[in-house]
Structure formats: C-alpha cells, structure tokens
Design an enzyme around this catalytic site. Structure first.
Site, PDB file in Angstrom:
ATOM      1  CB  CYS A  90     -23.364 -60.444 -43.170  1.00 32.29           C
ATOM      2  SG  CYS A  90     -24.757 -59.400 -42.671  1.00 32.29           S
ATOM      3  CD  GLN A 265     -23.892 -45.037 -33.136  1.00 28.66           C
ATOM      4  OE1 GLN A 265     -23.706 -46.003 -33.872  1.00 28.66           O
ATOM      5  NE2 GLN A 265     -22.899 -44.364 -32.576  1.00 28.66           N
ATOM      6  CB  CYS A 389     -16.451 -46.847 -34.366  1.00 30.13           C
ATOM      7  SG  CYS A 389     -15.602 -45.433 -35.086  1.00 30.13           S
TER       8      CYS A 389
END
Length: 432
Positions: A90, A265, A389
């Site tokens: 992250c 996904q 994407c």
C-alpha cells in the site's frame, strides 16, 4: 499509469528546500513545484508544507524526501496497518479515501481530457480476496518470515496483520504461520497463495523440495480444522489438490468455477458493480450479438450471454477458454462460444472475426488492445465498452475509436485497489 524516466541524475548536494504541495498524483505522491518543474514527494499530501531534501533532479521533474513536515492536511489519516511505510503493498493509507479517489479521478480526467462521470467503489478495508505471501526461513530468530516485499526491494516484510485482506484471510494469518513453522520442510517453502471466494477460502503452498508424509498430514489437518481447501505446488506450473471442493464465486446470479491459478478480480465488490455497469452501458437488446475480447474465463461473457442473442468470447490463454466453456455448460448457457487466439496477432482471418457484432466489450491487460482496435472499428458496433487497468493504453486505444467517429459517452474510475497507486477505469464509446 505509465511513467517513463531517463537515467537518474545524481544529486551532489543535500540542499534542504521548503515547499508546499498543491496536488497528489495517482500513486499517492505529493506534487509541488521547484524551479518550474514538478517535484514528487512521497508521504506528503496536498496543502502540506515541509522541509524537503532533493533525492533526484532531472530536466523535467525532481524527487524529494521529507525531512520535516511543517503543517498537516485535514485529510491526513493514521494508517491502519502497522507495516505501512515499509511494506510495498500500500502507498496511500495516510490519505483519506475521499482524497485518494479524487486524485485518481483527476489523473484519469487529465489523461482522457474528459470529466469522470462516476467513481465505482466498495469497502476501503477488507476488500482483497486474493494475496500471495512470500516465505523465508532462517534458523535463528525470527524463524519463518511470511509477508510481502518492501517497496523497491526484494527484502521481505514479516506481516502479522493486513487490513486490506478480507477478514477471513486476515484472521487466518497467525494460524497459518504456526502451521507452516511446524513443518520439517519449512526451510524449503517458497510462497503461499490465499484466495477467499463464495465456496470458501483456499491456499496454494509452493514447496521447493518434496514434503514428508508427516508434513502433508499436518497440512491436511490444518486444512480440515480451518475449512481451507488445500493445494500443493511442487512445480511452478503444477498443482496437487489435497482437500476441499473446486473454488467458485457468484457473479450476476451465475456460478463461475476456476483453478486457483486462474486470474480473477481481487476486489469482489467492485467487480460485481463493474459487471453490472458494463451491462447497463451496453443496453443489450433481444436479437443482438456481442463480442467480448480478452474475456478470460467469462467474467463478462457469461452475464452478457444471459441477455444477448449470442456472445463470442476471445481469450489468449487456453486454460481460461476451457474454463469459460465449462462454466457456460454449468450455467446452461448455450448461446456463447469461446475462441482461443492471441489478440496481439493479426485477427482478420480468425473465424470469429468474420462475424458481425452489434456491441463489443474488451478488458485487456496493461499493454492495451492496439492489435484489435482497427478491427473493432471495421466491425462498426454501435457501442463499445473498454475496461482498463492502465489509463495510458486506454487513452492511446481510444484515439482509434474517436478518429473513426465514436464519442466517449461515459467514463468511470474503478477504485479496485484502495490505498494503492493502481488506477483502473472503464469507458463507453458510441457511434452515431
């Protein structure tokens, strides 16, 4: 989003400058101006003032590291993850979700030269239903390390919590660590993949040497006690199914089975909305034929087949084509045909390419769909939905449609990966 850099220019002085950021790029870096060029500063939010040390200085942009933050944005948040800032998973937990989404939508708007109509999002935490954790054992402390790579490094971050994982997978981490640590062959483990879908959680354990009978028994006991389907991977391309049913998930009222190695996904909530929005935008009418390119195992193809007269799905990976066929039969859909073809090659002589289609959907990988855009134009579909994407290739490929008389009717930002720099989107093009 693609970025292209030349070789680094070494900074010979450690000059400290004071700047105020005026924006956030899609990767979560603060953006300021210095000597007339963009200065990217990791960890700084819009409106924040800081003392910064230049780490890289190029002709068109520079990078800097925060030495001291002098003010704080009201949109700064305390990261939930104790590993944030070290783990490379992250990049944006320090920013509010609203700021993350706004910054990504603005980046998409700049690239597509059009306002974003909506942001499609789901829960910002506990959304990730798939993860691959690297494993490394050292005889001394800490023993078994299990986690993700550091940002820009191959070093492993030993992860004990991961709040972006779906709760069932995050709760599994300490028990999984204990189980793997107890194995005699612990030093010969490569990684473990975790997946959580409608059928339940599963794990795939990559081991580099054969496991003993005792280790296999321990793993099977763990699998039964925790209700986790178990697969072993003695080779990178080999799977041995030890326990649990074949995984499947629900989408648009359909049951889609898949192999643990198949692409699905990561964010189920956003995927469900994405499929629904694509169906809404295409407005499938009775009697229409639809083409689904880069179709995978039928994430869009099968829901389309519930509405259209007939659907053709084209995919380059043979295993996914086989799974699409299987899922069509499983759901009693007889109006869908799957073809295997590399869509980066010439498609004009393919059997499916000779057919006519009223609507087209495509969902390519990051490289985009340059090889098929001209053929899509030749088909003259009334509507095209492009799921992307990589906004850079969406921007490039959309130019082909716009030059052929199509117009961009809708543009949505998909917040598929909250707290990261990944930017996904979908666009609707229509021909008058």
């Amino acid at each position: 989003m693609a970025q292209f850099y030349s070789a680094k220019r070494r900074v010979t002085t450690r000059e400290i400058i004071t700047v105020t950021t005026d924006g956030l790029d899609a990767f979560g870096q603060g953006v300021a101006r210095h000597h007339g060029k963009a200065l990217f500063i990791a960890g700084l939010l819009p409106g924040e003032r800081a003392e910064v040390v230049l780490s890289e200085d190029k002709k068109q942009f520079a990078r800097g590291d925060v030495k001291k933050r002098l003010s704080e944005s009201p949109e700064r948040e305390t990261p939930r993850c104790p590993h944030f800032g070290v783990c490379g998973g992250c990049q944006q937990q320090h920013a509010s979700v609203a700021l993350q989404q706004r910054s990504k939508a603005q980046a998409l708007c700049r690239m597509m030269k059009r306002e974003v109509d909506e942001v499609i999002s789901g829960p910002a935490w506990g959304y990730r239903r798939r993860a691959r954790l690297s494993l490394n054992f050292t005889p001394r402390k800490p023993g078994l390390q299990m986690g993700f790579r550091k940002a820009g490094s191959n070093d492993l971050v030993d992860v004990h919590r991961c709040p972006v994982l779906v709760p069932r997978l995050e709760a599994l981490l300490p028990k999984l660590r204990d189980c793997l640590s107890s194995l005699d062959g612990v030093r010969h483990l490569g990684h473990v993949e975790l997946v959580d879908v409608t059928s339940g959680p599963l794990m795939v354990l990559r081991h580099l040497k054969p496991l003993s009978a005792a280790d296999r028994e321990k793993l099977e006991c763990f699998s039964h006690s925790e209700g986790v389907a178990l697969y072993l991977a003695p080779q990178s391309d080999t799977l041995e199914h030890l326990n649990g049913e074949m995984p499947w998930y629900e989408s648009d009222g359909l049951r889609l089975t898949f192999s643990p190695r198949d692409f699905i996904q990561v964010n189920d909530a956003v995927n469900q909305q994405m499929v629904a929005r694509a169906l809404e935008w295409l407005e499938i009418q009775p009697g229409e034929r639809v083409l689904d390119l880069f179709c995978g195992m039928g994430n869009f193809t099968l829901p389309l087949a519930r509405r259209a007269e007939s659907v053709v799905g084209v995919e380059g990976v043979a295993a996914l084509v086989e799974k699409g066929d299987y899922n069509a039969g499983l759901n009693a859909l007889k109006n869908v045909t799957f073809f295997q073809h590399n869509l980066e090659e010439d498609v004009t002589r393919q059997p499916w390419a000779q057919q006519g289609f009223d609507k087209v959907l495509l969902d390519p990988a990051r490289a985009g769909a340059a090889g098929v855009m001209q053929h899509i134009v030749k088909l003259k579909p009334r509507r095209v939905v492009y799921v992307s994407c990589n906004p850079a290739t969406l921007m490039r490929d959309s130019e082909t449609l716009l030059a052929a008389g199509y117009r961009t009717v809708r543009l949505a930002m998909l917040d598929m990966f909250p707290h990261t720099g990944h930017l996904e989107s979908m666009a609707l093009f229509e021909r008058d």
